[in-house]
Write a protein that holds these residues in place. Structure first.
Motif, PDB file in Angstrom:
ATOM      1  N   THR A  42       0.847  -1.189   0.000  1.00 14.93           N
ATOM      2  CA  THR A  42       0.000   0.000   0.000  1.00 14.93           C
ATOM      3  C   THR A  42       0.881   1.237   0.000  1.00 14.93           C
ATOM      4  OG1 THR A  42      -0.092   0.119   2.405  1.00 14.93           O
ATOM      5  CG2 THR A  42      -1.743  -1.260   1.317  1.00 14.93           C
ATOM      6  N   PHE A  43       0.287   2.355  -0.378  1.00 13.63           N
ATOM      7  CA  PHE A  43       1.048   3.613  -0.334  1.00 13.63           C
ATOM      8  C   PHE A  43       1.494   3.921   1.094  1.00 13.63           C
ATOM      9  CE2 PHE A  43      -0.817   5.712  -4.430  1.00 13.63           C
ATOM     10  CZ  PHE A  43      -0.254   4.669  -5.169  1.00 13.63           C
ATOM     11  N   ARG A  44       0.730   3.456   2.054  1.00 15.20           N
ATOM     12  CA  ARG A  44       1.146   3.636   3.453  1.00 15.20           C
ATOM     13  C   ARG A  44       2.444   2.886   3.709  1.00 15.20           C
ATOM     14  NH1 ARG A  44      -1.246   4.962   8.334  1.00 15.20           N
ATOM     15  NH2 ARG A  44      -0.330   3.957  10.160  1.00 15.20           N
ATOM     16  N   GLN A  45       2.543   1.648   3.198  1.00 19.46           N
ATOM     17  CA  GLN A  45       3.773   0.879   3.368  1.00 19.46           C
ATOM     18  C   GLN A  45       4.934   1.491   2.583  1.00 19.46           C
ATOM     19  OE1 GLN A  45       2.003  -2.859   2.081  1.00 19.46           O
ATOM     20  NE2 GLN A  45       2.276  -3.719   4.116  1.00 19.46           N
ATOM     21  N   LEU A  46       4.607   2.268   1.572  1.00 17.83           N
ATOM     22  CA  LEU A  46       5.648   2.927   0.786  1.00 17.83           C
ATOM     23  C   LEU A  46       6.076   4.259   1.390  1.00 17.83           C
ATOM     24  CD1 LEU A  46       4.347   2.175  -2.832  1.00 17.83           C
ATOM     25  CD2 LEU A  46       6.244   1.091  -1.640  1.00 17.83           C
ATOM     26  N   GLY A  47       5.525   4.585   2.569  1.00 15.35           N
ATOM     27  CA  GLY A  47       6.012   5.763   3.287  1.00 15.35           C
ATOM     28  C   GLY A  47       5.011   6.888   3.461  1.00 15.35           C
ATOM     29  N   PHE A  48       3.792   6.755   2.943  1.00 21.16           N
ATOM     30  CA  PHE A  48       2.802   7.833   3.056  1.00 21.16           C
ATOM     31  C   PHE A  48       1.846   7.507   4.201  1.00 21.16           C
ATOM     32  CE2 PHE A  48       4.427   8.113  -1.212  1.00 21.16           C
ATOM     33  CZ  PHE A  48       4.527   9.471  -1.439  1.00 21.16           C
ATOM     34  N   ARG A 189      16.305  -1.600  -1.756  1.00 21.16           N
ATOM     35  CA  ARG A 189      15.238  -1.274  -2.707  1.00 21.16           C
ATOM     36  C   ARG A 189      13.924  -1.941  -2.357  1.00 21.16           C
ATOM     37  NH1 ARG A 189      19.682  -2.452  -7.227  1.00 21.16           N
ATOM     38  NH2 ARG A 189      20.075  -3.981  -5.614  1.00 21.16           N
ATOM     39  N   ASP A 190      13.960  -2.903  -1.442  1.00 23.90           N
ATOM     40  CA  ASP A 190      12.756  -3.624  -1.044  1.00 23.90           C
ATOM     41  C   ASP A 190      12.108  -2.886   0.116  1.00 23.90           C
ATOM     42  OD1 ASP A 190      10.771  -5.393  -0.514  1.00 23.90           O
ATOM     43  OD2 ASP A 190      12.069  -7.127  -0.175  1.00 23.90           O
ATOM     44  N   ARG A 191      10.894  -2.386  -0.083  1.00 23.95           N
ATOM     45  CA  ARG A 191      10.200  -1.641   0.971  1.00 23.95           C
ATOM     46  C   ARG A 191       9.257  -2.516   1.789  1.00 23.95           C
ATOM     47  NH1 ARG A 191      10.189   4.046   0.732  1.00 23.95           N
ATOM     48  NH2 ARG A 191      11.535   4.844  -0.902  1.00 23.95           N
ATOM     49  N   LEU A 192       9.241  -3.815   1.529  1.00 21.56           N
ATOM     50  CA  LEU A 192       8.421  -4.738   2.301  1.00 21.56           C
ATOM     51  C   LEU A 192       9.181  -5.180   3.550  1.00 21.56           C
ATOM     52  CD1 LEU A 192       6.923  -6.893  -0.586  1.00 21.56           C
ATOM     53  CD2 LEU A 192       5.862  -4.985   0.614  1.00 21.56           C
ATOM     54  N   PRO A 193       8.479  -5.682   4.574  1.00 19.51           N
ATOM     55  CA  PRO A 193       9.167  -6.136   5.792  1.00 19.51           C
ATOM     56  C   PRO A 193      10.239  -7.180   5.495  1.00 19.51           C
ATOM     57  CG  PRO A 193       6.801  -6.002   6.176  1.00 19.51           C
ATOM     58  CD  PRO A 193       7.004  -5.775   4.708  1.00 19.51           C
ATOM     59  N   ALA A 223      16.829  -2.664   8.030  1.00 22.96           N
ATOM     60  CA  ALA A 223      15.429  -2.679   7.567  1.00 22.96           C
ATOM     61  C   ALA A 223      14.657  -1.465   8.073  1.00 22.96           C
ATOM     62  CB  ALA A 223      14.751  -3.962   8.026  1.00 22.96           C
ATOM     63  N   SER A 224      14.890  -1.060   9.318  1.00 25.95           N
ATOM     64  CA  SER A 224      14.311   0.140   9.917  1.00 25.95           C
ATOM     65  C   SER A 224      12.792   0.179   9.739  1.00 25.95           C
ATOM     66  CB  SER A 224      14.978   1.385   9.323  1.00 25.95           C
ATOM     67  OG  SER A 224      14.606   2.536  10.029  1.00 25.95           O
ATOM     68  N   TYR A 225      12.268   1.237   9.113  1.00 29.89           N
ATOM     69  CA  TYR A 225      10.822   1.461   9.027  1.00 29.89           C
ATOM     70  C   TYR A 225      10.094   0.367   8.251  1.00 29.89           C
ATOM     71  CZ  TYR A 225      11.807   2.916   4.251  1.00 29.89           C
ATOM     72  OH  TYR A 225      12.223   2.930   2.934  1.00 29.89           O
ATOM     73  N   ARG A 226      10.809  -0.426   7.470  1.00 30.21           N
ATOM     74  CA  ARG A 226      10.161  -1.466   6.666  1.00 30.21           C
ATOM     75  C   ARG A 226       9.565  -2.564   7.535  1.00 30.21           C
ATOM     76  NH1 ARG A 226      14.934   0.157   4.624  1.00 30.21           N
ATOM     77  NH2 ARG A 226      15.057   0.842   2.448  1.00 30.21           N
TER      78      ARG A 226
END
Length: 745
Positions: A42-48, A189-193, A223-226
């Motif tokens: 989701t866009f939320r998972q992408l940082g929004f 480059r992977d924004r998933l957990p 991984a941090s926020y991911r």
């Protein structure tokens, strides 16, 4: 014989002719790639964290996404959930979906669909997708056929952050090369957990768990926020993910056939159960070798390349100094913004620019009693306004407004200033400002938020044309300075642990921390432990390589350390022996909060105006150990004063719920006080009256602070001073009277 060969070749030729249509048919049929993986974010998972609001006649918002190095995209699409203004003209307004500069589709904004939720799937041509990509959402909006205001309130389109980006990928084989690390276990480059199983060849002892915990903290920091998790397996290999294996002599795993290690060693190899996955094998002669190999892996003390590397075990590490975590604002010098974020994140453009965010993790025990706040020096540049208007740079900290700094126009820059700035080589558009973060806005894991608001002046009909190319930036030399503040705070305060890992992260390598787990720990307990260490590595930016792992029976051997207890410890006698020091009691599998009454409880009950609304008052509650709930509590160490204990106890599922709350941006705000308990969907905090202090203050500051909070002592000192003054004054008067009488006689 010749006739037999002729007959044989003739038969082969005929069969070839007959099979040709089948071959041609197979060549044109779509073939599903092997090992296809479907990713949705989701866009939320992408940082929004909030919905995407697009405004203006030509508004645009960019959504970055990327593709892992070991995957190739075979299909892509985006599912948009959006709403738009009913005032937009259907014939002139539309919504463009742009990928890497090329328009993928223009969506008409039909009048009948305005003002309500719309959903649409847009297919993305895979030829447009590279490793780093930008999905731009552009509104072309018009509300009238005549002259229009480009900043009119009716020009808007709202895209939900529940919209999804969908990628179907197939795996690409990577070489068995250690130089690729941290790939494939973590790819930026992977924004998933990030999910990395940690595998042990046999039942792990304390030292082996310490080595694995160091790796978990390293991966958590990356991984941090991911998000991150570390499933644990003993004696078997999971096939769903790339995994990290810890092997000692005499231990083995199916398919992992390596020579016996005669030194600390790191080996990259193909997963025996899935050729598209990798194993990183950490091996050695004993646990000390495992730790040496892990330190080389996470700290980069040795160059890693090739399939196998033997590690030099004699590399020494310098001791850490307090408050030197790489992700923390420095306590010894001013910290520049360029040291906290990439300089590119400090630049914005457009009439409605994005928010500039500067994350700032600071020591929770900063003591700025009676201080105005934490000083921040801002140097900012922007396109000078053509005329005086209401444009401002709005400064907030953790969503709490601090100050609005006016932006100047060309008319406000005098000729003398033009001349002086040109002489010294400074740009005309640079300005300086000083702000202070007040105590009420302070958060140990907060962020400074800077927003350039560019006003659109009303110049009359058909004359409202904004500047087409507005640019603004916060200079990387801007800084925050906490070096003058002493370190002192009252404990327990679980908010400091949840947001900054304090007091354990006071030394970023956790060298003054002992972690206690049950004598009998299963894989779920270890998985929770590694996830907690991942959180600590995320907060500090440094792998935790200095902590000690012990069991409850070893508690009395601990000296000069803070204690972090984790797991279902109810059955351990040493844990029960501490019940008198805890803010809760345990009886017949029922947790009960101690209600000590006392002066503070009376104030909370009878004078609500003096009550601290941030934390619930001490109240009695019961929590059965058999319930799927977790409990976190803080109290002073029974072993040593001014040392702290944080215990996260309960069932494995209950402990996991506490960790989920710590990793949730919403739930972590509810963690504070001395007792926190979590049930599915709820987090509740309680405050006990019993407190202790850590840190130190300058002697004069300590006297003033202590007196400010102790009314009776002030009264005693005043009465004592008055009595002393009376005694001295009485003696002086008697002496004067005696001299006067002597003079008369």
């Amino acid at each position: 014989m010749l006739n037999q060969f002729s007959a044989f070749f003739g038969a082969c030729f005929i069969r070839g002719i007959l099979s040709l249509p089948v071959i041609l048919l197979l060549s044109v049929l779509p073939v599903k790639p092997a090992l296809a993986l479907e990713h949705e974010a989701t866009f939320r998972q992408l940082g929004f964290q909030q919905a995407l609001n697009i405004r203006g006649v030509n508004g645009q918002i960019s959504v970055p996404f990327s593709v892992r190095a070991d995957e190739v995209v075979t299909d892509a699409s985006v599912d948009l959930i959006y709403n738009f203004s009913p005032a937009l003209l259907e014939d002139l307004s539309h919504f463009n979906v742009i990928v890497n500069g090329e328009v993928v589709q223009s969506i008409p904004l039909v009048k009948d669909n305005a003002g309500k939720t719309n959903q649409r799937r847009i297919d993305i041509p895979i030829r447009l997708i590279a490793q780093f990509n930008r999905l731009n959402l552009e509104l072309i909006g018009h509300y009238t056929l005549g002259c229009e205001d480009p900043a009119h309130s009716s020009l808007w389109l709202n895209v939900s952050n529940s919209s999804k980006l969908r990628l179907v990928t197939s795996s690409l084989p990577l070489n068995d090369d250690l130089s690729l690390l941290p790939a494939p276990f973590f790819d930026p480059r992977d924004r998933l957990p990030t999910v990395v199983p940690l595998v042990f060849g046999g039942a792990p002892n304390n030292a082996t768990i310490e080595a694995a915990g160091t790796v978990a903290s390293w991966l958590g920091g990356l991984a941090s926020y991911r998000g991150y998790s570390f499933p644990v397996s003993v004696g078997s290999l999971p096939v769903e993910n790339n995994a990290i294996v810890f092997l000692l002599p005499g231990q083995s795993l199916p398919g992992v056939n390596l020579p016996v290690a005669n030194a600390p060693r790191l080996t990259m190899m193909v997963h025996p159960g899935d050729a598209s996955k990798k194993l990183l094998v950490v091996s050695g002669r004993d646990e000390r070798d495992l730790k040496a190999a892990v330190q080389a892996l996470v700290l980069g003390t040795q160059s890693l390349n090739g399939t196998t590397v033997t590690i030099d075990a004699n590399v020494g590490l310098s001791p850490r100094t307090p408050y030197d975590a790489p992700r923390w604002v420095s306590s010894t010098r001013p910290t520049k913004f360029g040291d906290l974020v990439d300089p590119g994140a400090l630049q914005v453009s457009g009439q409605y620019p994005d928010l500039i965010r500067v994350p700032m993790t600071m020591p929770p025990d900063l003591f700025f009693w009676q201080a105005e706040g934490i000083p921040v020096n801002l140097k900012h540049r922007y396109t000078l306004r053509a005329a005086n208007d209401k444009s401002t740079l709005n400064v907030s900290f953790s969503e709490k407004f601090i100050r609005a700094i006016p932006l100047r126009s060309e008319q406000e820059v005098s000729r003398v200033e033009h001349w002086v700035r040109n002489l010294v080589g400074k740009p005309i558009s640079s300005d300086y400002a000083k702000v202070k973060v007040p105590r009420e806005a302070f958060s140990s894991n907060g962020q400074l938020e800077l927003y350039f608001h560019f006003d659109v002046p009303k110049a009359g009909e058909c004359a409202d044309a904004p500047i087409p190319n507005i640019q603004a930036a916060i200079d990387k030399e801007s800084y925050i300075d906490i070096s003058d503040f002493p370190k002192f705070m009252h404990m327990p305060e679980l908010a400091s642990f949840a947001n900054a890992g304090y007091p354990f992260t006071r030394l970023a390598d956790l060298s003054e921390t002992a972690i206690v787990i049950p004598a009998q720990s299963d894989t779920a307990t270890l998985s929770n432990l590694f996830r907690l260490l991942g959180r600590i590595g995320d907060l500090t930016g440094l792998p935790a390589y200095g902590f000690s792992l012990i069991r409850p029976n070893d508690l009395q051997t601990v000296q000069d350390k803070d204690l972090l207890l984790l797991g279902n410890l109810e059955a351990d006698a040493a844990f029960k022996a501490w019940s008198e020091f805890m803010p809760i009691t345990l009886s017949d599998q029922v947790w009960q909060v101690k209600t000590g009454g006392g002066f503070k409880s009376i104030i909370d009950q009878w004078i609500p105006a003096l009550k601290d609304e941030r934390v619930a008052p001490v109240a009695s509650f019961s929590l059965r150990g058999s319930e799927p709930a977790g409990l976190m509590m803080g109290f002073e160490s029974p072993i040593e004063s001014q040392r702290s204990v944080v215990a996260i106890v309960g069932s494995d599922q209950g402990v996991k719920q506490i960790l989920d709350a710590m990793l949730s941006p919403e739930d972590v705000q509810a963690i504070r006080g001395s007792v926190v308990y979590s049930k599915p969907g709820t987090v509740t905090s309680l405050l006990d009256e019993k407190t202790y202090s850590v840190g130190s203050l300058p002697i004069l500051t300590w006297i003033r602070y202590y007196l400010s909070g102790t009314v009776w002592l002030n009264l005693v000192l005043l009465l004592g001073a008055a009595l002393m003054f009376a005694v001295v004054f009485n003696r002086v008067l008697k002496q004067k009277a005696q001299r006067r009488l002597e003079k008369r006689s």
